[in-house]
Motif scaffolding. Structure first.
Motif, mmCIF file in Angstrom:
data_model
loop_
_atom_site.group_PDB
_atom_site.id
_atom_site.type_symbol
_atom_site.label_atom_id
_atom_site.label_comp_id
_atom_site.label_asym_id
_atom_site.label_seq_id
_atom_site.Cartn_x
_atom_site.Cartn_y
_atom_site.Cartn_z
ATOM 1 N N ARG A 235 39.268 7.241 26.007
ATOM 2 C CA ARG A 235 38.543 8.515 25.946
ATOM 3 C C ARG A 235 37.033 8.325 25.801
ATOM 4 O O ARG A 235 36.270 9.271 25.903
ATOM 5 N N GLY A 236 36.610 7.091 25.506
ATOM 6 C CA GLY A 236 35.187 6.855 25.271
ATOM 7 C C GLY A 236 34.712 7.375 23.939
ATOM 8 O O GLY A 236 33.544 7.768 23.779
ATOM 9 N N ASP A 237 35.587 7.353 22.940
ATOM 10 C CA ASP A 237 35.306 7.954 21.626
ATOM 11 C C ASP A 237 34.627 6.929 20.707
ATOM 12 O O ASP A 237 35.278 6.212 19.940
ATOM 13 N N THR A 269 39.239 1.171 31.631
ATOM 14 C CA THR A 269 38.967 2.610 31.631
ATOM 15 C C THR A 269 38.234 3.029 32.906
ATOM 16 O O THR A 269 37.740 2.189 33.669
ATOM 17 N N VAL A 270 38.168 4.352 33.113
ATOM 18 C CA VAL A 270 37.417 4.897 34.252
ATOM 19 C C VAL A 270 36.151 5.596 33.750
ATOM 20 O O VAL A 270 35.641 6.518 34.379
ATOM 21 N N LEU A 271 35.641 5.138 32.614
ATOM 22 C CA LEU A 271 34.441 5.724 32.032
ATOM 23 C C LEU A 271 33.212 5.367 32.871
ATOM 24 O O LEU A 271 33.211 4.385 33.619
ATOM 25 N N VAL A 272 32.164 6.128 32.721
ATOM 26 C CA VAL A 272 30.924 5.835 33.433
ATOM 27 C C VAL A 272 30.351 4.531 32.895
ATOM 28 O O VAL A 272 30.569 4.168 31.720
ATOM 29 N N LEU A 275 28.637 4.428 29.386
ATOM 30 C CA LEU A 275 29.523 4.551 28.229
ATOM 31 C C LEU A 275 30.316 3.263 28.021
ATOM 32 O O LEU A 275 30.534 2.834 26.880
ATOM 33 N N LYS A 276 30.718 2.626 29.118
ATOM 34 C CA LYS A 276 31.403 1.340 28.995
ATOM 35 C C LYS A 276 30.506 0.321 28.295
ATOM 36 O O LYS A 276 30.956 -0.430 27.415
#
Length: 284
Positions: A235-237, A269-272, A275-276
């Motif tokens: 979730r990128g939390d 993940t598929v985060l930007v 954010l990764k």
């Protein structure tokens, strides 16, 4: 005509494979040599066939020789087999190590035997149960062309699903097996420990760890790792991760493993990208 099989080191794996091979009616279990005669006799009794030997010199000529000793002993035992039992030329000598290649049997190859490694991806623990559960097991085969031609119908006959593997890849392949089998046990133990440090009783901690791991494994069976992944990293939390790391700080081993696994999880993940990068820095 049945192929005659002699076995050195007939423990849990050896007894399971020997029992299954005997049931195919393709193999006759002939001679068995273990570190003690009592162990050899116990193996013969379980398999329902074979002769317990006090010494390797008692081995009769066979078509197949299985060395099912611990990995570090395979090369030495193979040399002893050649020196003391003198297997006939063009017989097959094989082992079931996931790490060692057929090169560990070079003394038998020099003698004129075919050699191979056959590694079942199966956790051998209880032969009585293992003979019931072996069917469908994937088995990595590597070795001489003639050896593979001999072994293929035998492994297929006991329900094994064969795939080829190069000898150069065995160490990396075996490391993958450790990730898949051993380390999932380690992670379960660490999760239980973390639950207990949070104040939960052992039985509940074990139940919760096993339940979540089972759910995740079931998801992985049905889809890819990318789609099966859930949780704060997916979730990128960042705030949740910060709180986890703060809570784990007094427990350095748990904190270290959490960070290491977290860093390996970020690429799934598929985060930007920004954010990764932030998550990776947080877990560094």
């Amino acid at each position: 005509m049945k192929l005659k099989l002699n076995i050195i080191g007939c423990g849990r794996l050896g007894k399971t494979l020997a029992f299954l091979l005997r049931k195919t009616n393709l193999v006759f279990i002939q001679d068995i040599y273990n570190s003690s005669i009592n162990s050899s006799e116990s193996a013969v009794a379980f398999i329902g066939e074979g002769t317990a030997c006090h010494r390797l010199k008692q081995f009769r000529f066979a078509d197949l020789y299985l060395i099912a000793t611990p990995d570090d002993a395979i090369e030495m035992v193979c040399k002893q087999l050649v020196e003391q039992a003198a297997p006939k030329s063009e017989s097959l000598v094989f082992h079931c190590s996931g790490l060692q290649s057929s090169d560990s049997l070079n003394s038998a190859r020099t003698w004129g035997c075919y050699t191979a490694s056959v590694h079942p991806i199966f956790s051998f623990s209880n032969p009585l149960k293992d003979i019931e559960n072996f069917a469908g097991t994937y088995c990595a085969l590597e070795g001489d062309k003639q050896a593979l031609e001999i072994m293929s119908p035998l492994i297929a006959g006991i329900g094994g699903q064969l795939f080829p593997l190069s000898k150069e890849s065995k160490a990396l392949y075996h490391a993958a097996c450790v990730f898949s089998s051993n380390y999932i046990v380690t992670l379960s133990a660490m999760a239980e420990d973390c639950y207990q440090k949070a104040g939960l009783p052992y039985d509940l901690a074990k139940t919760l760890a096993n339940s979540l791991m089972t759910q995740s494994l079931n998801k992985l069976k049905a889809t890819s790792a990318l789609k099966a992944l859930t949780g704060p990293i997916q979730r990128g939390d960042k705030e949740t991760l910060k709180k986890h790391l703060h809570a784990l700080k007094p427990f350095s081993e748990l904190e270290q493993v959490y960070k290491s696994l977290g860093k390996s999880t970020v690429p799934l993940t598929v985060l930007v990208p920004e954010l990764k990068k932030a998550l990776a820095q947080l877990l560094a």
